[in-house]
Design a protein around this motif. Structure first.
Motif, PDB file in Angstrom:
ATOM      1  N   GLY A 182     -18.965  18.601 -32.507  1.00  0.00           N
ATOM      2  CA  GLY A 182     -17.538  18.898 -32.403  1.00  0.00           C
ATOM      3  C   GLY A 182     -17.020  18.655 -30.999  1.00  0.00           C
ATOM      4  O   GLY A 182     -15.926  18.100 -30.810  1.00  0.00           O
ATOM      5  N   ASP A 204     -18.256  18.594 -39.125  1.00  0.00           N
ATOM      6  CA  ASP A 204     -18.630  19.998 -39.241  1.00  0.00           C
ATOM      7  C   ASP A 204     -19.264  20.298 -40.596  1.00  0.00           C
ATOM      8  O   ASP A 204     -20.254  21.031 -40.680  1.00  0.00           O
ATOM      9  CB  ASP A 204     -17.398  20.882 -39.036  1.00  0.00           C
ATOM     10  N   ARG A 259     -24.332  21.333 -34.402  1.00  0.00           N
ATOM     11  CA  ARG A 259     -23.043  21.422 -35.096  1.00  0.00           C
ATOM     12  C   ARG A 259     -21.906  21.657 -34.107  1.00  0.00           C
ATOM     13  O   ARG A 259     -20.840  21.042 -34.206  1.00  0.00           O
ATOM     14  CB  ARG A 259     -23.105  22.554 -36.119  1.00  0.00           C
ATOM     15  N   GLY A 262     -13.317  15.163 -37.680  1.00  0.00           N
ATOM     16  CA  GLY A 262     -13.947  16.347 -37.099  1.00  0.00           C
ATOM     17  C   GLY A 262     -14.365  17.341 -38.163  1.00  0.00           C
ATOM     18  O   GLY A 262     -15.458  17.932 -38.091  1.00  0.00           O
ATOM     19  N   TRP A 270     -16.816  14.846 -30.349  1.00  0.00           N
ATOM     20  CA  TRP A 270     -15.646  14.225 -30.976  1.00  0.00           C
ATOM     21  C   TRP A 270     -14.368  14.600 -30.229  1.00  0.00           C
ATOM     22  O   TRP A 270     -13.440  13.800 -30.117  1.00  0.00           O
ATOM     23  CB  TRP A 270     -15.561  14.639 -32.439  1.00  0.00           C
ATOM     24  N   SER A 286     -21.792  17.447 -24.515  1.00  0.00           N
ATOM     25  CA  SER A 286     -22.164  17.882 -25.870  1.00  0.00           C
ATOM     26  C   SER A 286     -23.584  18.432 -25.953  1.00  0.00           C
ATOM     27  O   SER A 286     -23.957  19.018 -26.978  1.00  0.00           O
ATOM     28  CB  SER A 286     -22.031  16.720 -26.859  1.00  0.00           C
TER      29      SER A 286
END
Length: 266
Positions: free
Chosen positions: A201, A250, A197, A246, A204, A146
Motif C-alpha cells: 500500500g 490490499d 500488505r 490499491g 503504491w 515500503s
C-alpha cells in the motif's frame, strides 16, 4: 432481530455502501448545480462519460507522451512491483536476523527509527543525486519507504515464535538453516504477510508522488498532466483507477494473509 443482523452482515454492508455512494453522488451533483464547488468541478455525468472514454480504449498509443491509461498503469505497476520486491528481499532476511538476535536488534533499531518516518518526497532528491537516473530513483524511493512494515513485522513474528518449537528442532539436531526455513518462517508467515500488505500500500502511494515529481510515464504523470490541462474529469478518472488498484492490492495480500494464517479470516 439480532440473528437477522448476524446472518446478513454482508448484505447489510453492501446496502450501506450503495446508500453512501448514492448520497455522495447526490451531494456532488448538488454542489455543481448550486455552484458551491469551483467552476472547474465537473458533474458526475460528465465524469462518468470521461471515465468510460479512458477505460473503453485503455491501450491506445499515439506517441511517447500520448498513451492510454492502461499503458500508464502498467508503467506504474512495473515500478511498484520491482521496488516492492527489492524491499521485501532486504526486509525479510534483516527482519529474521534482528528477530533472532537481541544484539542485532539493538544495533539496527536506531537506523529503523530514524529512517522509517522520513517522507518519500525527502528521498527523491537524494535518490536523483546518488543515482542520476529518474527510473532508478523511483525504484530506490519505493524500496526504502515500503520495506519498513515488512521488516518490523518479520522481526516481531520471528521474536514471538513459540520457544518450544525451537527446543524441539534443537533436540532433533536440525541445522540453523533448516530451523529457519521449516519452523521460524512458517510460524511467522502471518506477521510477514501482514507487513507486506502494508508495504505494498505504501509502495503504491509513493509511486504516484514520485512520478509527479520525476515526470516519468505512469499514473502520477497522468494525474499531474491532466491537472495542468485543467481536465478535472480525467484527473478524477486517474484517482479512481489508482484507488481501485490499491484496493485490489490490499485484497490480494488479505487473501494471502488468510491462507498463511491457517484459514483464519483477515
Amino acid at each position: 432481530m439480532l440473528n437477522f443482523w448476524e446472518q446478513n452482515r454482508n448484505l447489510i454492508a453492501f446496502v450501506l455502501f450503495v446508500l453512501s455512494f448514492v448520497t455522495l453522488v447526490a451531494v456532488w451533483e448538488w454542489g455543481v448545480q448550486t455552484q458551491v464547488f469551483s467552476e472547474l468541478m465537473p458533474s458526475p455525468i460528465e465524469t462518468g462519460k470521461e471515465f468510460w472514454r479512458w477505460v473503453s480504449d485503455p491501450f491506445y498509443d499515439n506517441g511517447p507522451s500520448d498513451k492510454g491509461i492502461g499503458w500508464l498503469l502498467l508503467f506504474s505497476l512495473r515500478r511498484v512491483c520491482m521496488g516492492f520486491l527489492i524491499g521485501v528481499a532486504i526486509a525479510i532476511p534483516v527482519g529474521v536476523l534482528v528477530g533472532l538476535s537481541e544484539v542485532a536488534s539493538k544495533a539496527i533499531d536506531p537506523y529503523i527509527q530514524v529512517l522509517k518516518p522520513v517522507s518519500p518526497l525527502a528521498w527523491l532528491p537524494l535518490g536523483l543525486g546518488l543515482l542520476k537516473d529518474s527510473e532508478a530513483t523511483a525504484l530506490f524511493v519505493i524500496t526504502i519507504t515500503s520495506m519498513w512494515p515488512t521488516l518490523l513485522n518479520t522481526k516481531f513474528g520471528v521474536s514471538t515464535v513459540d520457544k518450544s518449537y525451537l527446543d524441539v528442532t534443537r533436540s532433533l539436531g536440525a541445522s540453523p538453516w533448516r530451523t529457519i526455513t521449516r519452523v521460524i518462517l512458517p510460524a511467522s508467515a502471518p506477521n510477514i504477510v501482514a507487513g507486506m500488505r502494508i508495504g505494498i500500500g505504501i509502495a503504491w502511494l509513493v509511486i504516484v508522488a514520485a512520478e509527479i515529481i520525476i515526470g516519468n510515464l505512469g499514473m502520477g504523470y497522468f494525474v499531474w498532466n491532466e491537472w495542468n490541462n485543467l481536465s478535472i474529469t480525467s484527473l478524477i478518472t486517474g484517482i479512481i483507477v489508482i484507488g481501485v488498484v490499491g484496493f485490489l492490492f490490499d485484497r490480494i495480500f488479505g487473501f494471502l494473509q488468510s491462507w498463511v494464517s491457517y484459514g483464519r479470516q483477515v
